[in-house]
Design an enzyme around this catalytic site. Structure first.
Site, short mmCIF file in Angstrom:
data_model
loop_
_atom_site.label_atom_id
_atom_site.label_comp_id
_atom_site.label_asym_id
_atom_site.label_seq_id
_atom_site.Cartn_x
_atom_site.Cartn_y
_atom_site.Cartn_z
N SER A 164 -6.62 -1.99 -0.55
CA SER A 164 -6.18 -1.21 -1.71
C SER A 164 -7.31 -0.36 -2.33
CB SER A 164 -5.52 -2.11 -2.75
OG SER A 164 -6.34 -3.23 -3.05
N ASP A 172 -3.09 -8.33 -7.44
CA ASP A 172 -2.77 -8.76 -6.07
C ASP A 172 -3.52 -10.05 -5.73
OD1 ASP A 172 -2.00 -8.77 -3.41
OD2 ASP A 172 -3.49 -7.29 -2.79
N ASP A 202 -13.67 -12.46 -12.73
CA ASP A 202 -12.27 -12.87 -12.69
C ASP A 202 -11.38 -11.67 -13.01
OD1 ASP A 202 -9.85 -14.11 -12.84
OD2 ASP A 202 -10.22 -15.01 -14.79
N GLY A 203 -10.52 -11.32 -12.07
CA GLY A 203 -9.68 -10.14 -12.22
C GLY A 203 -8.77 -10.21 -13.45
N HIS A 225 -7.82 -7.77 -8.01
CA HIS A 225 -8.15 -8.63 -6.85
C HIS A 225 -8.35 -7.70 -5.66
CE1 HIS A 225 -6.07 -11.29 -9.67
NE2 HIS A 225 -6.57 -12.34 -9.02
N GLU A 260 -13.65 -8.37 -7.64
CA GLU A 260 -13.45 -9.31 -6.52
C GLU A 260 -14.38 -10.50 -6.74
OE1 GLU A 260 -11.46 -9.82 -3.79
OE2 GLU A 260 -12.76 -11.56 -3.53
N HIS A 266 0.81 -1.21 0.00
CA HIS A 266 0.00 0.00 0.00
C HIS A 266 0.85 1.27 0.00
CE1 HIS A 266 -3.29 -2.82 1.68
NE2 HIS A 266 -3.33 -2.76 0.37
N1 SAM Z 1 -5.86 -6.05 -3.02
C1 SAM Z 1 -6.42 -6.21 -1.70
C2 SAM Z 1 -5.80 -5.21 -0.76
O1 SAM Z 1 -4.62 -4.89 -0.93
O2 SAM Z 1 -6.49 -4.74 0.13
C3 SAM Z 1 -6.24 -7.62 -1.17
C4 SAM Z 1 -6.57 -8.70 -2.10
S1 SAM Z 1 -6.35 -10.33 -1.50
C5 SAM Z 1 -4.62 -10.51 -1.43
C6 SAM Z 1 -6.77 -11.28 -2.90
C7 SAM Z 1 -8.27 -11.25 -3.23
O3 SAM Z 1 -8.46 -11.83 -4.53
C8 SAM Z 1 -9.14 -12.08 -2.30
O4 SAM Z 1 -10.11 -11.25 -1.74
C9 SAM Z 1 -9.78 -13.16 -3.20
O5 SAM Z 1 -11.12 -13.44 -2.85
C10 SAM Z 1 -9.71 -12.50 -4.55
N2 SAM Z 1 -9.66 -13.40 -5.73
C11 SAM Z 1 -9.12 -14.63 -5.84
N3 SAM Z 1 -9.14 -15.04 -7.11
C12 SAM Z 1 -9.68 -14.03 -7.84
C13 SAM Z 1 -9.91 -13.81 -9.22
N4 SAM Z 1 -9.59 -14.74 -10.14
N5 SAM Z 1 -10.45 -12.65 -9.61
C14 SAM Z 1 -10.77 -11.69 -8.70
N6 SAM Z 1 -10.56 -11.82 -7.38
C15 SAM Z 1 -10.02 -12.96 -6.95
#
Ligand code: SAM
Length: 280
Positions: free
Chosen positions: A100, A164, A143-144, A42, A118, A19
């Site tokens: 984030s 992320d 899907d991100g 993500h 997400e 961050h």
């Molecule tokens: N970026 C956030 C932050 O810094 O506050 C934290 C994100 S966390 C490390 C990863 C997130 O990705 C989780 O909430 C998970 O549910 C989500 N996730 C997992 N696979 C994903 C995908 N294919 N597409 C989108 N989100 C996904």
């Protein structure tokens, strides 16, 4: 089935690094008047209660943001990041931690845009409720990695893309490289910021090798480890890989990392580094 919940890890040393870098990049993008896009592939839940059951169970934030928060000699490079944490904690205590998307929400201007993705069935509704009244933001339970194709390039032709993933699946180490490659093909002037955990050094070496093989130039790597590399003890550190970093970022992180390391790791173990994976 997604089992990772960021609420267990919010505010840990890896979040502090991620961050800080994210907020410095956003601050640099704001030096030009032209609006830009912030794309979070993500995004997580957005806000984390540090006294909640998940955060209390691991206590990771106590060795992360809680250590930084207590200091009264904060370096200037931390100002944008800490201003976001303060905006969520109006009282003296540290109750909430901004993920984030909330960091971006606090720092972005009226004409900048957010695209937040997400997948998790519990975290997506939390994120959506945070942004209900923010007309700059568009959210998708999707899907991100797909967004790197669907949302790029942005009409403004300026932007930061934060990637992320949880790295729950080993395939994430390849998926992030493919995602950057696809995003970069569409938006070669964008800033791409990838977070990675150091669990097995070999996995990171392979990922960096794959990134080099894409032919993309201007790739900066920033790392902060709290313990020496080990193949037995889980995450020992984390890093950010930034494609097209703002020109000041390298020096800012070189100046800041020794302070951060000292505060986050009083025992002095681990290491910090800033280096170019691929220069100009
Ligand atoms: N970026 C956030 C932050 O810094 O506050 C934290 C994100 S966390 C490390 C990863 C997130 O990705 C989780 O909430 C998970 O549910 C989500 N996730 C997992 N696979 C994903 C995908 N294919 N597409 C989108 N989100 C996904």
């Amino acid at each position: 089935m997604l089992s990772y919940r960021h609420s267990f890890h919010a505010g840990n040393h890896a979040d502090v690094l991620k961050h800080t870098v994210q907020s410095l990049i956003i601050t640099a993008l704001k030096e030009k008047e032209k609006p830009f896009l912030y794309l979070d592939t993500h995004a997580g839940a957005g806000r984390y209660l540090l006294s909640g059951e998940h955060a209390e169970r691991t206590g990771e934030y106590l060795e992360g943001i809680a250590r930084v928060w207590q200091q009264d000699d904060l370096p200037a490079e931390l100002e944008p990041y800490i201003s976001c944490v303060k905006a969520l904690n109006r009282g003296p205590g540290l109750r909430y931690y901004p993920g984030s998307p909330l960091i971006a929400r606090h720092l972005l201007r009226e004409d900048d845009k957010l695209e937040l993705t997400e997948l998790h069935s519990s975290d997506f509704p939390l994120l959506r409720s945070e942004f209900q009244k923010d007309s700059r933001a568009r959210l998708a339970r999707a899907d991100g990695y797909q967004q790197l194709k669907a949302k790029l390039p942005p009409p403004s032709r300026r932007g930061l893309i934060l990637i992320d993933p949880p790295y729950e699946m080993k395939s994430d180490y390849q998926a992030v490289v493919k995602g950057i490659q696809e995003g970069y093909r569409r938006f070669g002037t964008g800033v791409f910021a990838l977070w990675y955990p150091v669990v097995l050094r070999q996995q990171i070496k392979r990922m960096i090798h794959d990134l080099e093989a894409t032919g993309i130039r201007r790739i900066l790597q920033i790392e902060l480890a709290v313990r020496p590399d080990s193949d037995r003890f889980g995450m020992t550190g984390s890093g950010m890989i930034v494609v097209n970093p703002p020109w000041k970022l390298e020096q800012q992180m070189r100046d800041l990392l020794p302070w951060l390391h000292r505060v986050l790791v009083p025992a002095g173990t681990g290491h910090t580094s800033v280096n170019w994976i691929v220069p100009e």
